[in-house]
Design a protein around this motif. Structure first.
Motif, PDB file in Angstrom:
ATOM      1  N   SER A   2     -18.821 -19.648   3.616  1.00 29.13           N
ATOM      2  CA  SER A   2     -18.435 -19.309   4.974  1.00 29.13           C
ATOM      3  C   SER A   2     -17.041 -18.692   4.944  1.00 29.13           C
ATOM      4  O   SER A   2     -16.117 -19.283   4.393  1.00 29.13           O
ATOM      5  N   VAL A   3     -16.911 -17.496   5.496  1.00 25.94           N
ATOM      6  CA  VAL A   3     -15.641 -16.781   5.490  1.00 25.94           C
ATOM      7  C   VAL A   3     -15.339 -16.317   6.905  1.00 25.94           C
ATOM      8  O   VAL A   3     -16.203 -15.754   7.578  1.00 25.94           O
ATOM      9  N   HIS A   4     -14.102 -16.542   7.348  1.00 26.35           N
ATOM     10  CA  HIS A   4     -13.665 -16.066   8.662  1.00 26.35           C
ATOM     11  C   HIS A   4     -12.381 -15.261   8.467  1.00 26.35           C
ATOM     12  O   HIS A   4     -11.357 -15.808   8.050  1.00 26.35           O
ATOM     13  N   VAL A   5     -12.451 -13.966   8.749  1.00 23.26           N
ATOM     14  CA  VAL A   5     -11.301 -13.062   8.643  1.00 23.26           C
ATOM     15  C   VAL A   5     -10.874 -12.727  10.067  1.00 23.26           C
ATOM     16  O   VAL A   5     -11.681 -12.227  10.853  1.00 23.26           O
ATOM     17  N   GLU A   6      -9.620 -13.028  10.413  1.00 26.65           N
ATOM     18  CA  GLU A   6      -9.160 -12.797  11.783  1.00 26.65           C
ATOM     19  C   GLU A   6      -7.755 -12.200  11.779  1.00 26.65           C
ATOM     20  O   GLU A   6      -6.876 -12.665  11.052  1.00 26.65           O
ATOM     21  N   ASN A   7      -7.571 -11.159  12.597  1.00 28.76           N
ATOM     22  CA  ASN A   7      -6.275 -10.490  12.743  1.00 28.76           C
ATOM     23  C   ASN A   7      -5.703 -10.041  11.400  1.00 28.76           C
ATOM     24  O   ASN A   7      -4.526 -10.263  11.107  1.00 28.76           O
ATOM     25  N   CYS A   8      -6.537  -9.390  10.593  1.00 26.72           N
ATOM     26  CA  CYS A   8      -6.095  -8.945   9.271  1.00 26.72           C
ATOM     27  C   CYS A   8      -6.138  -7.423   9.160  1.00 26.72           C
ATOM     28  O   CYS A   8      -6.902  -6.758   9.850  1.00 26.72           O
ATOM     29  N   LEU A   9      -5.312  -6.903   8.270  1.00 28.75           N
ATOM     30  CA  LEU A   9      -5.283  -5.485   7.969  1.00 28.75           C
ATOM     31  C   LEU A   9      -5.593  -5.286   6.488  1.00 28.75           C
ATOM     32  O   LEU A   9      -4.903  -5.840   5.630  1.00 28.75           O
ATOM     33  N   PHE A  10      -6.639  -4.508   6.199  1.00 28.30           N
ATOM     34  CA  PHE A  10      -6.981  -4.093   4.843  1.00 28.30           C
ATOM     35  C   PHE A  10      -6.827  -2.576   4.838  1.00 28.30           C
ATOM     36  O   PHE A  10      -7.670  -1.862   5.374  1.00 28.30           O
ATOM     37  N   ASP A  11      -5.757  -2.068   4.260  1.00 26.00           N
ATOM     38  CA  ASP A  11      -5.453  -0.637   4.330  1.00 26.00           C
ATOM     39  C   ASP A  11      -5.032  -0.108   2.965  1.00 26.00           C
ATOM     40  O   ASP A  11      -4.088  -0.618   2.356  1.00 26.00           O
ATOM     41  N   GLY A  12      -5.744   0.910   2.483  1.00 25.75           N
ATOM     42  CA  GLY A  12      -5.338   1.596   1.267  1.00 25.75           C
ATOM     43  C   GLY A  12      -5.611   0.865  -0.027  1.00 25.75           C
ATOM     44  O   GLY A  12      -4.954   1.122  -1.030  1.00 25.75           O
ATOM     45  N   ASN A  13      -6.578  -0.025  -0.041  1.00 22.75           N
ATOM     46  CA  ASN A  13      -6.923  -0.735  -1.274  1.00 22.75           C
ATOM     47  C   ASN A  13      -7.898   0.105  -2.091  1.00 22.75           C
ATOM     48  O   ASN A  13      -8.666   0.893  -1.548  1.00 22.75           O
ATOM     49  N   ALA A  14      -7.856  -0.073  -3.404  1.00 23.20           N
ATOM     50  CA  ALA A  14      -8.758   0.662  -4.282  1.00 23.20           C
ATOM     51  C   ALA A  14      -9.263  -0.245  -5.390  1.00 23.20           C
ATOM     52  O   ALA A  14      -8.545  -1.131  -5.849  1.00 23.20           O
ATOM     53  N   ALA A  15     -10.501  -0.012  -5.791  1.00 23.27           N
ATOM     54  CA  ALA A  15     -11.093  -0.770  -6.894  1.00 23.27           C
ATOM     55  C   ALA A  15     -11.896   0.190  -7.759  1.00 23.27           C
ATOM     56  O   ALA A  15     -12.534   1.112  -7.244  1.00 23.27           O
ATOM     57  N   GLY A  16     -11.862  -0.035  -9.060  1.00 25.99           N
ATOM     58  CA  GLY A  16     -12.648   0.796  -9.967  1.00 25.99           C
ATOM     59  C   GLY A  16     -14.136   0.554  -9.808  1.00 25.99           C
ATOM     60  O   GLY A  16     -14.959   1.422 -10.040  1.00 25.99           O
ATOM     61  N   ALA A  17     -14.477  -0.645  -9.400  1.00 25.13           N
ATOM     62  CA  ALA A  17     -15.867  -1.017  -9.142  1.00 25.13           C
ATOM     63  C   ALA A  17     -15.860  -2.055  -8.033  1.00 25.13           C
ATOM     64  O   ALA A  17     -14.826  -2.608  -7.695  1.00 25.13           O
ATOM     65  N   ARG A  18     -16.998  -2.297  -7.469  1.00 20.34           N
ATOM     66  CA  ARG A  18     -17.175  -3.251  -6.368  1.00 20.34           C
ATOM     67  C   ARG A  18     -16.517  -2.741  -5.097  1.00 20.34           C
ATOM     68  O   ARG A  18     -16.352  -1.559  -4.914  1.00 20.34           O
ATOM     69  N   ALA A  19     -16.079  -3.630  -4.217  1.00 18.14           N
ATOM     70  CA  ALA A  19     -15.570  -3.217  -2.905  1.00 18.14           C
ATOM     71  C   ALA A  19     -14.062  -3.013  -2.923  1.00 18.14           C
ATOM     72  O   ALA A  19     -13.340  -3.738  -3.588  1.00 18.14           O
ATOM     73  N   GLY A  20     -13.604  -2.041  -2.155  1.00 15.43           N
ATOM     74  CA  GLY A  20     -12.182  -1.764  -2.077  1.00 15.43           C
ATOM     75  C   GLY A  20     -11.420  -2.785  -1.261  1.00 15.43           C
ATOM     76  O   GLY A  20     -10.262  -3.077  -1.548  1.00 15.43           O
ATOM     77  N   ALA A  21     -12.030  -3.375  -0.216  1.00 10.41           N
ATOM     78  CA  ALA A  21     -11.318  -4.313   0.648  1.00 10.41           C
ATOM     79  C   ALA A  21     -11.812  -5.752   0.501  1.00 10.41           C
ATOM     80  O   ALA A  21     -11.052  -6.636   0.144  1.00 10.41           O
ATOM     81  N   ILE A  22     -13.077  -6.007   0.777  1.00 10.33           N
ATOM     82  CA  ILE A  22     -13.618  -7.365   0.763  1.00 10.33           C
ATOM     83  C   ILE A  22     -14.870  -7.395  -0.104  1.00 10.33           C
ATOM     84  O   ILE A  22     -15.832  -6.688   0.171  1.00 10.33           O
ATOM     85  N   GLY A  23     -14.855  -8.212  -1.135  1.00  9.52           N
ATOM     86  CA  GLY A  23     -16.025  -8.382  -1.994  1.00  9.52           C
ATOM     87  C   GLY A  23     -16.487  -9.819  -1.978  1.00  9.52           C
ATOM     88  O   GLY A  23     -15.685 -10.737  -2.142  1.00  9.52           O
TER      89      GLY A  23
END
Length: 85
Positions: A2-23
């Motif tokens: 169970s995950v609750h993300v509230e009032n967050c900023l995910f900006d300009g992230n990078a990943a070589g594989a998988r998800a750039g912001a939330i995996g």
């Protein structure tokens, strides 16, 4: 899981594989994710731009899985496969 993300900023992230912001890698098919009043922008990866959910085992199914996005902005994410997967 169970995950609750509230009032967050995910900006300009990078990943070589998988998800750039939330995996997410749940150990079974049951999970609940809530993203509320958040901004997910300008993230990138080679396989999934913003949000990715991966199977723990190839035979597991995501039965009963939920991702709820409320009052949020998801924009300008990029990948070679999908922006949200």
């Amino acid at each position: 899981l169970s995950v609750h993300v509230e009032n967050c900023l995910f900006d300009g992230n990078a990943a070589g594989a998988r998800a750039g912001a939330i995996g997410l890698l749940p150990t079974n098919g049951l999970f609940n994710v809530v993203i509320d009043r958040s901004v997910i922008v300008n993230n990138n990866s080679s396989s999934m731009g913003a949000i990715g959910v991966y199977q723990f085992e190839p035979t597991s199914l995501f039965s009963g899985a939920e991702i709820n996005v409320k009052n949020s902005l998801i924009a300008d994410n990029s990948s070679t496969a999908a922006a949200i997967a």
